[in-house]
Design an enzyme around this catalytic site. Structure first.
Site, PDB file in Angstrom:
ATOM      1  N   ASP A 156       0.828  -1.205   0.000  1.00 36.94           N
ATOM      2  CA  ASP A 156       0.000   0.000   0.000  1.00 36.94           C
ATOM      3  C   ASP A 156       0.865   1.259   0.000  1.00 36.94           C
ATOM      4  O   ASP A 156       2.014   1.232   0.449  1.00 36.94           O
ATOM      5  CB  ASP A 156      -0.912  -0.027   1.245  1.00 36.94           C
ATOM      6  CG  ASP A 156      -2.093   0.907   1.106  1.00 36.94           C
ATOM      7  OD1 ASP A 156      -2.388   1.347  -0.025  1.00 36.94           O
ATOM      8  OD2 ASP A 156      -2.730   1.215   2.134  1.00 36.94           O
ATOM      9  N   GLY A 157       0.284   2.350  -0.515  1.00 36.23           N
ATOM     10  CA  GLY A 157       0.942   3.653  -0.419  1.00 36.23           C
ATOM     11  C   GLY A 157       1.576   4.159  -1.703  1.00 36.23           C
ATOM     12  O   GLY A 157       2.273   5.182  -1.683  1.00 36.23           O
ATOM     13  N   ARG A 172       0.209   7.746  -2.309  1.00 41.83           N
ATOM     14  CA  ARG A 172       0.746   8.756  -1.388  1.00 41.83           C
ATOM     15  C   ARG A 172       2.220   9.021  -1.662  1.00 41.83           C
ATOM     16  O   ARG A 172       2.694  10.144  -1.541  1.00 41.83           O
ATOM     17  CB  ARG A 172       0.542   8.302   0.070  1.00 41.83           C
ATOM     18  CG  ARG A 172      -0.859   8.600   0.574  1.00 41.83           C
ATOM     19  CD  ARG A 172      -1.188   7.828   1.825  1.00 41.83           C
ATOM     20  NE  ARG A 172      -1.566   6.454   1.514  1.00 41.83           N
ATOM     21  CZ  ARG A 172      -1.835   5.531   2.417  1.00 41.83           C
ATOM     22  NH1 ARG A 172      -1.736   5.821   3.709  1.00 41.83           N
ATOM     23  NH2 ARG A 172      -2.198   4.325   2.050  1.00 41.83           N
ATOM     24  N   ARG A 225      -0.252   9.442  -9.758  1.00 39.75           N
ATOM     25  CA  ARG A 225      -0.346   8.170  -9.033  1.00 39.75           C
ATOM     26  C   ARG A 225       0.296   7.039  -9.830  1.00 39.75           C
ATOM     27  O   ARG A 225       0.865   6.108  -9.265  1.00 39.75           O
ATOM     28  CB  ARG A 225      -1.816   7.830  -8.734  1.00 39.75           C
ATOM     29  CG  ARG A 225      -2.466   8.774  -7.718  1.00 39.75           C
ATOM     30  CD  ARG A 225      -3.938   8.414  -7.512  1.00 39.75           C
ATOM     31  NE  ARG A 225      -4.104   7.110  -6.906  1.00 39.75           N
ATOM     32  CZ  ARG A 225      -4.073   6.873  -5.592  1.00 39.75           C
ATOM     33  NH1 ARG A 225      -3.899   7.864  -4.743  1.00 39.75           N
ATOM     34  NH2 ARG A 225      -4.226   5.642  -5.129  1.00 39.75           N
ATOM     35  N   HIS A 241       2.654   3.626  -8.895  1.00 39.76           N
ATOM     36  CA  HIS A 241       2.409   2.220  -9.238  1.00 39.76           C
ATOM     37  C   HIS A 241       3.603   1.632  -9.994  1.00 39.76           C
ATOM     38  O   HIS A 241       3.972   0.480  -9.804  1.00 39.76           O
ATOM     39  CB  HIS A 241       1.125   2.083 -10.068  1.00 39.76           C
ATOM     40  CG  HIS A 241      -0.116   2.462  -9.306  1.00 39.76           C
ATOM     41  ND1 HIS A 241      -0.382   1.962  -8.051  1.00 39.76           N
ATOM     42  CD2 HIS A 241      -1.153   3.293  -9.596  1.00 39.76           C
ATOM     43  CE1 HIS A 241      -1.533   2.469  -7.608  1.00 39.76           C
ATOM     44  NE2 HIS A 241      -2.012   3.289  -8.534  1.00 39.76           N
ATOM     45  N   LEU A 286      11.088 -20.541  -5.095  1.00 36.18           N
ATOM     46  CA  LEU A 286      10.075 -19.689  -4.470  1.00 36.18           C
ATOM     47  C   LEU A 286       8.756 -19.725  -5.250  1.00 36.18           C
ATOM     48  O   LEU A 286       8.748 -19.643  -6.482  1.00 36.18           O
ATOM     49  CB  LEU A 286      10.611 -18.247  -4.447  1.00 36.18           C
ATOM     50  CG  LEU A 286       9.647 -17.158  -3.967  1.00 36.18           C
ATOM     51  CD1 LEU A 286       9.385 -17.282  -2.469  1.00 36.18           C
ATOM     52  CD2 LEU A 286      10.195 -15.766  -4.282  1.00 36.18           C
ATOM     53  N   ARG A 298      -5.290  -2.201   8.754  1.00 38.27           N
ATOM     54  CA  ARG A 298      -6.443  -3.025   8.378  1.00 38.27           C
ATOM     55  C   ARG A 298      -6.002  -4.036   7.319  1.00 38.27           C
ATOM     56  O   ARG A 298      -4.926  -3.912   6.740  1.00 38.27           O
ATOM     57  CB  ARG A 298      -7.589  -2.159   7.846  1.00 38.27           C
ATOM     58  CG  ARG A 298      -7.201  -1.229   6.714  1.00 38.27           C
ATOM     59  CD  ARG A 298      -8.403  -0.410   6.204  1.00 38.27           C
ATOM     60  NE  ARG A 298      -7.990   0.558   5.207  1.00 38.27           N
ATOM     61  CZ  ARG A 298      -7.828   1.869   5.425  1.00 38.27           C
ATOM     62  NH1 ARG A 298      -8.061   2.371   6.622  1.00 38.27           N
ATOM     63  NH2 ARG A 298      -7.434   2.674   4.456  1.00 38.27           N
ATOM     64  N   SER A 323      -8.186  -4.970   4.647  1.00 35.06           N
ATOM     65  CA  SER A 323      -8.789  -4.620   3.353  1.00 35.06           C
ATOM     66  C   SER A 323      -9.179  -5.847   2.505  1.00 35.06           C
ATOM     67  O   SER A 323      -8.829  -5.931   1.332  1.00 35.06           O
ATOM     68  CB  SER A 323      -7.836  -3.696   2.556  1.00 35.06           C
ATOM     69  OG  SER A 323      -7.511  -2.554   3.315  1.00 35.06           O
TER      70      SER A 323
HETATM   71  C1  IPE Z   1      -5.359  -2.817  -0.532  1.00 34.85           C
HETATM   72  O1  IPE Z   1      -5.039  -1.473  -0.624  1.00 34.85           O
HETATM   73  C2  IPE Z   1      -5.326  -3.443  -1.902  1.00 34.85           C
HETATM   74  C3  IPE Z   1      -4.002  -3.615  -2.487  1.00 34.85           C
HETATM   75  C4  IPE Z   1      -2.855  -3.294  -1.935  1.00 34.85           C
HETATM   76  C5  IPE Z   1      -3.988  -4.187  -3.827  1.00 34.85           C
HETATM   77  P1  IPE Z   1      -6.148  -0.335  -0.740  1.00 34.85           P
HETATM   78  O2  IPE Z   1      -5.429   0.946  -0.827  1.00 34.85           O
HETATM   79  O3  IPE Z   1      -7.080  -0.665  -1.837  1.00 34.85           O
HETATM   80  O4  IPE Z   1      -6.927  -0.487   0.645  1.00 34.85           O
HETATM   81  P2  IPE Z   1      -7.823   0.565   1.428  1.00 34.85           P
HETATM   82  O5  IPE Z   1      -8.837   1.091   0.469  1.00 34.85           O
HETATM   83  O6  IPE Z   1      -6.926   1.633   1.948  1.00 34.85           O
HETATM   84  O7  IPE Z   1      -8.422  -0.219   2.561  1.00 34.85           O
HETATM   85  C1  IPE Z   2      -1.418   0.330  -3.462  1.00 38.17           C
HETATM   86  O1  IPE Z   2      -1.223   1.706  -3.411  1.00 38.17           O
HETATM   87  C2  IPE Z   2      -1.674  -0.179  -4.869  1.00 38.17           C
HETATM   88  C3  IPE Z   2      -3.048  -0.628  -5.116  1.00 38.17           C
HETATM   89  C4  IPE Z   2      -4.011  -0.635  -4.235  1.00 38.17           C
HETATM   90  C5  IPE Z   2      -3.347  -1.099  -6.475  1.00 38.17           C
HETATM   91  P1  IPE Z   2      -2.431   2.726  -3.435  1.00 38.17           P
HETATM   92  O2  IPE Z   2      -2.766   3.052  -4.841  1.00 38.17           O
HETATM   93  O3  IPE Z   2      -3.578   2.209  -2.622  1.00 38.17           O
HETATM   94  O4  IPE Z   2      -1.786   3.989  -2.728  1.00 38.17           O
HETATM   95  P2  IPE Z   2      -2.459   4.924  -1.638  1.00 38.17           P
HETATM   96  O5  IPE Z   2      -2.944   4.034  -0.544  1.00 38.17           O
HETATM   97  O6  IPE Z   2      -3.580   5.641  -2.314  1.00 38.17           O
HETATM   98  O7  IPE Z   2      -1.362   5.818  -1.205  1.00 38.17           O
HETATM   99 MG    MG Z   3      -4.071   2.350  -0.665  1.00 34.14          MG
END
Ligand code: IPE
Ligand code: IPE
Ligand code: MG
Length: 231
Positions: free
Chosen positions: A13-14, A17, A26, A30, A124, A185, A187
């Site tokens: 995640d992140g 951000r 964004r 990715h 792996l 969490r 998710s």
């Molecule tokens: C969880 O991240 C899904 C993946 C990392 C693919 P999200 O960014 O979608 O989760 P929430 O919405 O913060 O719970």
């Molecule tokens: C995780 O990063 C990647 C996916 C959920 C596909 P995010 O895109 O959720 O990044 P944030 O949480 O918005 O920073």
């Molecule tokens: Mg996210």
């Protein structure tokens, strides 16, 4: 206890951000995130982890803007193409969990090609959770059982039998879950399989996550006392 967990699951995640903090779109987050995944997978193989599961795209992620989804899917295709090319050289086995409906035919075909090209590899095992939701997986498993019962096969449903209807059939449950970017969490990730998993949360955004960060997390893992309900 072994110092290295057998199975590590990542909620990567992140990305968004990370990009925002750099005034980047964004999609740049990715892109960097998928590069980091490549590095972390290599490192996991090096240190003897046997299974890595990466939460790549959730059933809820379809609610993002189309442009962002298209960008993620295109990175995913690149990742699959690259892994197909390297499948002979590397001893990594790939498996994909999640719902196939909703994915493009091109991605579905690449997933099949990669799974079949790597199925006899003994190193792996990397599991990509794509269009994955824990609730969706449990409901799909339940429907498969129902269909069998309706066709005349009868079961006494036990946790072991139920597990065999999940996408993760044959894969041991994760020992360790790492979520980056500070959210506390799960998710909708691996709801069934995380029953006794150790959780680790770090504020680092996924594109900043390094081998050293993984070492730090693993150092904490070895200090955990897993009891599985025992005294
Ligand atoms: C969880 O991240 C899904 C993946 C990392 C693919 P999200 O960014 O979608 O989760 P929430 O919405 O913060 O719970
Ligand atoms: C995780 O990063 C990647 C996916 C959920 C596909 P995010 O895109 O959720 O990044 P944030 O949480 O918005 O920073
Ligand atoms: Mg996210």
């Amino acid at each position: 206890m072994s110092y290295v967990p057998k199975h590590v699951a990542f909620i990567m995640d992140g990305n968004g951000r990370w990009a925002k903090a750099r005034n980047l779109p964004r999609s740049a987050g990715h892109k960097k995130g998928s590069q980091i995944l490549r590095e972390i997978v290599e490192y996991c193989a090096e240190i003897g982890i046997q299974y890595v599961t990466a939460y790549t795209f959730s059933t809820e992620n379809w609610s993002r803007p189309k442009e962002e989804i298209d960008g993620i899917m295109s990175l995913l295709e690149d990742y699959l193409d690259d892994a197909i090319k390297k499948s002979k050289k590397r001893n990594i086995k790939v498996k994909v969990i999640g719902k196939k409906d909703g994915l493009s035919n091109s991605i579905i075909n690449k997933i099949q090609e990669l799974e079949s090209k790597t199925k006899d590899n003994s190193g792996l095992c990397v599991i990509f959770a794509i269009n994955y939701g824990g609730r969706d997986e449990i409901i799909r498993a339940t429907n498969k059982i129902l269909a069998q019962i309706q066709s005349g096969i009868s079961y006494e449903i036990t946790p072991e039998i139920f597990s065999d209807f999940l996408d993760t059939k044959g894969i041991p449950d994760p020992d360790f879950l790492i979520r980056t970017s500070g959210e506390l969490r799960i998710s909708n990730f691996l709801l069934w399989q995380l029953a006794y998993t150790e959780f680790y949360f770090t504020d680092k955004h996924w594109p900043d996550f390094s081998k050293t960060d993984l070492d730090l997390a693993l150092l904490e893992y070895v200090q955990r006392k897993r009891r599985f309900g025992k005294a």
